[in-house]
Design a protein around this motif. Structure first.
Motif, PDB file in Angstrom:
ATOM      1  N   LEU A 153       0.813  -1.215   0.000  1.00 57.70           N
ATOM      2  CA  LEU A 153       0.000   0.000   0.000  1.00 57.70           C
ATOM      3  C   LEU A 153       0.844   1.262   0.000  1.00 57.70           C
ATOM      4  N   GLY A 154       2.018   1.184   0.576  1.00 55.09           N
ATOM      5  CA  GLY A 154       2.865   2.369   0.661  1.00 55.09           C
ATOM      6  C   GLY A 154       3.808   2.231   1.841  1.00 55.09           C
ATOM      7  N   TYR A 155       4.261   3.349   2.398  1.00 54.10           N
ATOM      8  CA  TYR A 155       5.183   3.285   3.534  1.00 54.10           C
ATOM      9  C   TYR A 155       4.931   4.457   4.467  1.00 54.10           C
ATOM     10  N   PHE A 156       5.376   4.254   5.708  1.00 56.56           N
ATOM     11  CA  PHE A 156       5.305   5.298   6.727  1.00 56.56           C
ATOM     12  C   PHE A 156       6.729   5.552   7.182  1.00 56.56           C
ATOM     13  N   CYS A 157       7.173   6.812   7.108  1.00 56.78           N
ATOM     14  CA  CYS A 157       8.581   7.157   7.340  1.00 56.78           C
ATOM     15  C   CYS A 157       8.670   8.288   8.351  1.00 56.78           C
ATOM     16  N   LEU A 158       9.547   8.114   9.330  1.00 57.56           N
ATOM     17  CA  LEU A 158       9.840   9.150  10.319  1.00 57.56           C
ATOM     18  C   LEU A 158      11.259   9.643  10.066  1.00 57.56           C
ATOM     19  N   ILE A 159      11.407  10.960   9.925  1.00 50.74           N
ATOM     20  CA  ILE A 159      12.687  11.554   9.535  1.00 50.74           C
ATOM     21  C   ILE A 159      13.290  12.267  10.739  1.00 50.74           C
ATOM     22  N   ILE A 160      14.590  11.994  10.939  1.00 58.06           N
ATOM     23  CA  ILE A 160      15.370  12.663  12.003  1.00 58.06           C
ATOM     24  C   ILE A 160      16.503  13.402  11.334  1.00 58.06           C
ATOM     25  N   ASN A 161      16.596  14.688  11.596  1.00 59.95           N
ATOM     26  CA  ASN A 161      17.726  15.466  11.082  1.00 59.95           C
ATOM     27  C   ASN A 161      18.974  15.090  11.865  1.00 59.95           C
ATOM     28  N   ALA A 162      20.026  14.736  11.132  1.00 61.62           N
ATOM     29  CA  ALA A 162      21.255  14.291  11.803  1.00 61.62           C
ATOM     30  C   ALA A 162      21.832  15.358  12.715  1.00 61.62           C
ATOM     31  N   GLN A 163      21.473  16.615  12.493  1.00 58.37           N
ATOM     32  CA  GLN A 163      21.977  17.675  13.361  1.00 58.37           C
ATOM     33  C   GLN A 163      21.464  17.512  14.795  1.00 58.37           C
ATOM     34  N   GLN A 164      20.329  16.784  14.934  1.00 61.84           N
ATOM     35  CA  GLN A 164      19.812  16.538  16.285  1.00 61.84           C
ATOM     36  C   GLN A 164      20.807  15.752  17.142  1.00 61.84           C
ATOM     37  N   LEU A 165      21.665  14.973  16.473  1.00 58.74           N
ATOM     38  CA  LEU A 165      22.628  14.177  17.235  1.00 58.74           C
ATOM     39  C   LEU A 165      23.682  15.037  17.904  1.00 58.74           C
ATOM     40  N   ASN A 166      23.921  16.247  17.359  1.00 62.78           N
ATOM     41  CA  ASN A 166      24.888  17.152  17.998  1.00 62.78           C
ATOM     42  C   ASN A 166      24.445  17.495  19.412  1.00 62.78           C
ATOM     43  N   GLU A 167      23.128  17.723  19.568  1.00 60.10           N
ATOM     44  CA  GLU A 167      22.621  18.017  20.900  1.00 60.10           C
ATOM     45  C   GLU A 167      22.672  16.775  21.791  1.00 60.10           C
ATOM     46  N   THR A 168      22.392  15.642  21.172  1.00 57.83           N
ATOM     47  CA  THR A 168      22.374  14.395  21.957  1.00 57.83           C
ATOM     48  C   THR A 168      23.746  14.049  22.499  1.00 57.83           C
ATOM     49  N   PHE A 169      24.781  14.268  21.655  1.00 58.18           N
ATOM     50  CA  PHE A 169      26.137  13.866  22.050  1.00 58.18           C
ATOM     51  C   PHE A 169      27.021  15.048  22.410  1.00 58.18           C
ATOM     52  N   ARG A 170      26.408  16.151  22.840  1.00 59.91           N
ATOM     53  CA  ARG A 170      27.203  17.329  23.188  1.00 59.91           C
ATOM     54  C   ARG A 170      28.143  17.042  24.365  1.00 59.91           C
ATOM     55  N   GLN A 171      27.703  16.225  25.300  1.00 58.66           N
ATOM     56  CA  GLN A 171      28.527  15.941  26.485  1.00 58.66           C
ATOM     57  C   GLN A 171      29.765  15.116  26.139  1.00 58.66           C
ATOM     58  N   GLN A 172      29.718  14.407  25.009  1.00 55.43           N
ATOM     59  CA  GLN A 172      30.874  13.594  24.623  1.00 55.43           C
ATOM     60  C   GLN A 172      31.915  14.383  23.834  1.00 55.43           C
ATOM     61  N   GLN A 173      31.674  15.651  23.582  1.00 54.08           N
ATOM     62  CA  GLN A 173      32.621  16.451  22.820  1.00 54.08           C
ATOM     63  C   GLN A 173      33.760  16.908  23.735  1.00 54.08           C
ATOM     64  N   GLN A 174      34.999  16.669  23.283  1.00 55.68           N
ATOM     65  CA  GLN A 174      36.196  17.004  24.049  1.00 55.68           C
ATOM     66  C   GLN A 174      37.238  17.609  23.122  1.00 55.68           C
ATOM     67  N   ILE A 175      38.056  18.470  23.685  1.00 57.79           N
ATOM     68  CA  ILE A 175      39.163  19.047  22.921  1.00 57.79           C
ATOM     69  C   ILE A 175      40.207  17.949  22.687  1.00 57.79           C
ATOM     70  N   GLY A 176      40.655  17.835  21.448  1.00 58.06           N
ATOM     71  CA  GLY A 176      41.643  16.825  21.112  1.00 58.06           C
ATOM     72  C   GLY A 176      41.048  15.466  20.827  1.00 58.06           C
ATOM     73  N   VAL A 177      39.692  15.350  20.869  1.00 55.30           N
ATOM     74  CA  VAL A 177      39.011  14.085  20.600  1.00 55.30           C
ATOM     75  C   VAL A 177      37.976  14.331  19.509  1.00 55.30           C
ATOM     76  N   ARG A 178      37.984  13.515  18.490  1.00 51.74           N
ATOM     77  CA  ARG A 178      37.024  13.650  17.396  1.00 51.74           C
ATOM     78  C   ARG A 178      36.295  12.326  17.243  1.00 51.74           C
ATOM     79  N   ARG A 179      34.949  12.441  17.197  1.00 52.48           N
ATOM     80  CA  ARG A 179      34.124  11.242  17.134  1.00 52.48           C
ATOM     81  C   ARG A 179      33.248  11.285  15.894  1.00 52.48           C
ATOM     82  N   TYR A 180      33.032  10.077  15.337  1.00 46.89           N
ATOM     83  CA  TYR A 180      32.212   9.937  14.146  1.00 46.89           C
ATOM     84  C   TYR A 180      31.221   8.806  14.384  1.00 46.89           C
ATOM     85  N   ILE A 181      30.022   8.972  13.734  1.00 46.86           N
ATOM     86  CA  ILE A 181      29.066   7.869  13.629  1.00 46.86           C
ATOM     87  C   ILE A 181      28.860   7.610  12.155  1.00 46.86           C
ATOM     88  N   LEU A 182      29.102   6.360  11.745  1.00 49.45           N
ATOM     89  CA  LEU A 182      28.970   5.971  10.352  1.00 49.45           C
ATOM     90  C   LEU A 182      27.858   4.945  10.229  1.00 49.45           C
TER      91      LEU A 182
END
Length: 555
Positions: A153-182
């Protein structure tokens, strides 16, 4: 990098995967909403290409948006857009934030194969909006099938802007440390710097993300970097962390410095405490040591004053008792040495000066031989041998064989004197001949048997000398069958302190004292006698063959 530091950063990676999984699981549950809402089923079954469909589209769109706002967006702030697509009439319902048409076209392209997805679990895909809106989106979609005939019949899709993850993982941000999600296609969904979101992973990031290893060290842009990775078993998404090793070791060094400071403080405190305890213990011990040193110089006559009831006081009390015992032992040793020297002097005084007597007797022997007086010559030779034995005073100890030879010469003279009025029997064990005994040990008892035991005895007189070894002891026996002694006479003999004249007249009491001085109380002489039945003397000595050999040889 220490194992503890690696584990710490890996734990952060795992925590990010768990957080991301929680966000996606929440959205995935909402994608089942059309199966439970009858209005959504109507939206998917209705043909909006008809005239009635054109009239219903406005009402259905308004109702759809209300459902999305009240049932989904109100409870999940990460979801920005909800899209329901009716493939039969190619109708799209959009709730929440309405993206640009170009973004919707990118979504349609990403959803082109959604019909093949598992209807039970749906799928999660990422897509990037075209320029000038190159944002990256995470689409959690589920295909909707007709429950009656499994028609798509079709599909139902929920969209999340990846920028929302910046707020989610703000506490994990550190100087000299770079993190990626692939994602599973190696597209960067999250970048702690925000510079590469939506791009395909390249270079060292892509190479390390594709490896099986979850840890590596590389030099990137001239810096030592530690690379760590955690992979979700459910989605295949990866969290990759690049850590500046210098920064990491700086933290380790700070902890080491703090630990060193704490250990140094504890060490100083421990040293101070140890010094205090040592002083409190050593001060009374030093006082005791000075007293002990002085008491040694004063020959154990100075007692240590006991001023406390602690361990030092107990030590002082024990030392005082030890001094008393040492003083008694010292006095005992001095007394024994004096008695020993006195006995030796008496033994020496009891001997005849051998030198001039030896020369004189030797002259008499040759005169007797010239006159054919053989018995006089034999007697003189025996006396010469006895004098030679007594003159060779090289130590207190002699072998039993030498002592028996001396006694044998003496008995020959006595038999000549008494015209063979008594017989002599020797019962000597071979192993006893090399045993050591004190010099002139047997002669006094033999003399006592001849002079006193056989006096007035008309029967056949027999003198028996025996020597044997029992266990570790040497047993010497002098036994006669003479007149014997009464108990009073026996006690008198044992207590006799007089010294008879002549080189062989060492008193019985003198022999007993010498044995006690040299061997101790465990050894000595036992006298037994019975009137008209004879007398028996048993001398017990330790069986020694080499212990006193040097002394026996005069070395």
């Amino acid at each position: 990098m220490s194992a503890h530091a690696i584990a710490s950063y890996q734990n952060v990676n795992q925590q990010m995967l768990l957080t991301l999984g929680s966000v996606l699981d929440s959205a995935r549950k909402y994608t089942t909403y059309p199966y439970y809402n009858s209005d959504f089923q109507s939206f998917l079954h209705r043909d909006y290409r008809t005239e009635q469909g054109h009239r219903d589209i406005t009402t259905d769109t308004r109702l759809y948006k209300r459902y999305i706002h009240e049932q989904i967006l109100r409870y999940n702030g990460k979801i920005s857009t909800a899209v329901l697509v009716n493939v039969t009439s190619n109708t799209r319902f959009v709730g929440g934030y309405y993206p640009d048409d170009a973004v919707m076209r990118a979504l349609d392209q990403a959803m082109s194969r959604l019909q093949d997805a598992n209807a039970a679990d749906g799928t999660t895909v990422t897509f990037r909006g075209p320029e000038p809106y190159p944002a990256t989106y995470i689409a959690v979609a589920r295909p909707i099938f007709d429950p009656a005939n499994r028609h798509y019949l079709g599909y139902f899709c929920l969209i999340i802007n990846a920028q929302q993850l910046n707020e989610t993982f703000r506490q994990q941000q550190q100087i000299g440390v770079r993190r990626y999600i692939l994602d599973q296609d190696m597209r960067i969904i999250y970048d702690s710097s925000g510079q590469q979101v939506g791009l395909a992973a390249e270079g060292p990031l892509a190479a390390f993300a594709g490896q099986d290893a979850d840890y590596d060290q590389q030099i990137l842009d001239g810096q030592h970097m530690a690379l760590l990775k955690s992979v979700s078993e459910l989605t295949g998404w990866r969290v990759v962390t690049f850590v500046n090793s210098d920064l990491l070791f700086e933290g380790v060094r700070k902890r080491q410095q703090n630990l060193t400071l704490v250990m140094a403080t504890m060490l100083v405190a421990a040293i101070c405490a140890a010094i205090g305890v040592a002083v409190s213990i050593s001060r009374p011990i030093n006082r005791l040591r000075h007293v002990i040193a002085g008491s040694v110089e004063k020959r154990f006559r100075t007692l240590v004053p006991v001023t406390s009831s602690d361990e030092v006081g107990d030590l002082a009390h024990s030392f005082n008792r030890m001094q008393e015992e040492m003083k008694q032992l010292l006095n005992q040793v001095v007394a024994q040495e004096r008695a020993k020297r006195t006995a030796e002097i008496h033994a020496l005084q009891a001997q005849i000066n051998p030198h001039f007597l030896y020369n004189t007797l030797n002259t008499i022997k040759w005169m007797a031989n010239m006159q054919c007086a053989d018995n006089i010559g034999d007697a003189t030779e025996n006396l010469i041998n006895m004098l030679r034995y007594s003159s060779s005073m090289q130590g207190d100890f002699v072998k039993i064989r030498d002592e028996l030879q001396f006694v044998s010469k003496y008995l020959s003279l006595m038999q000549l004197r008494y015209c063979d009025r008594f017989d002599v029997k020797f019962d000597i064990a071979d192993e006893a001949l090399d045993g050591l005994s004190l010099r002139f040990l047997l002669q006094p008892f033999v003399e006592n048997a001849i002079f006193h035991g056989f006096q007035g005895n008309e029967a056949a007189n027999l003198l028996t000398l025996s020597a044997r070894v029992e266990r570790q002891d040497l047993i010497l026996t002098v036994e006669d069958n003479g007149v014997g002694m009464s108990d009073d006479q026996l006690r008198h003999i044992q207590a006799d302190r007089a010294h008879r004249e002549g080189f062989n007249s060492i008193g019985i009491r003198n022999v007993m004292e010498r044995i006690k001085l040299h061997y101790g109380d465990g050894y000595g002489v036992v006298l037994s006698s019975e009137a008209m039945r004879g007398t028996k003397v048993v001398i017990t000595l330790p069986m020694e063959t080499r212990k006193r050999a040097d002394e026996a040889c005069g070395l």
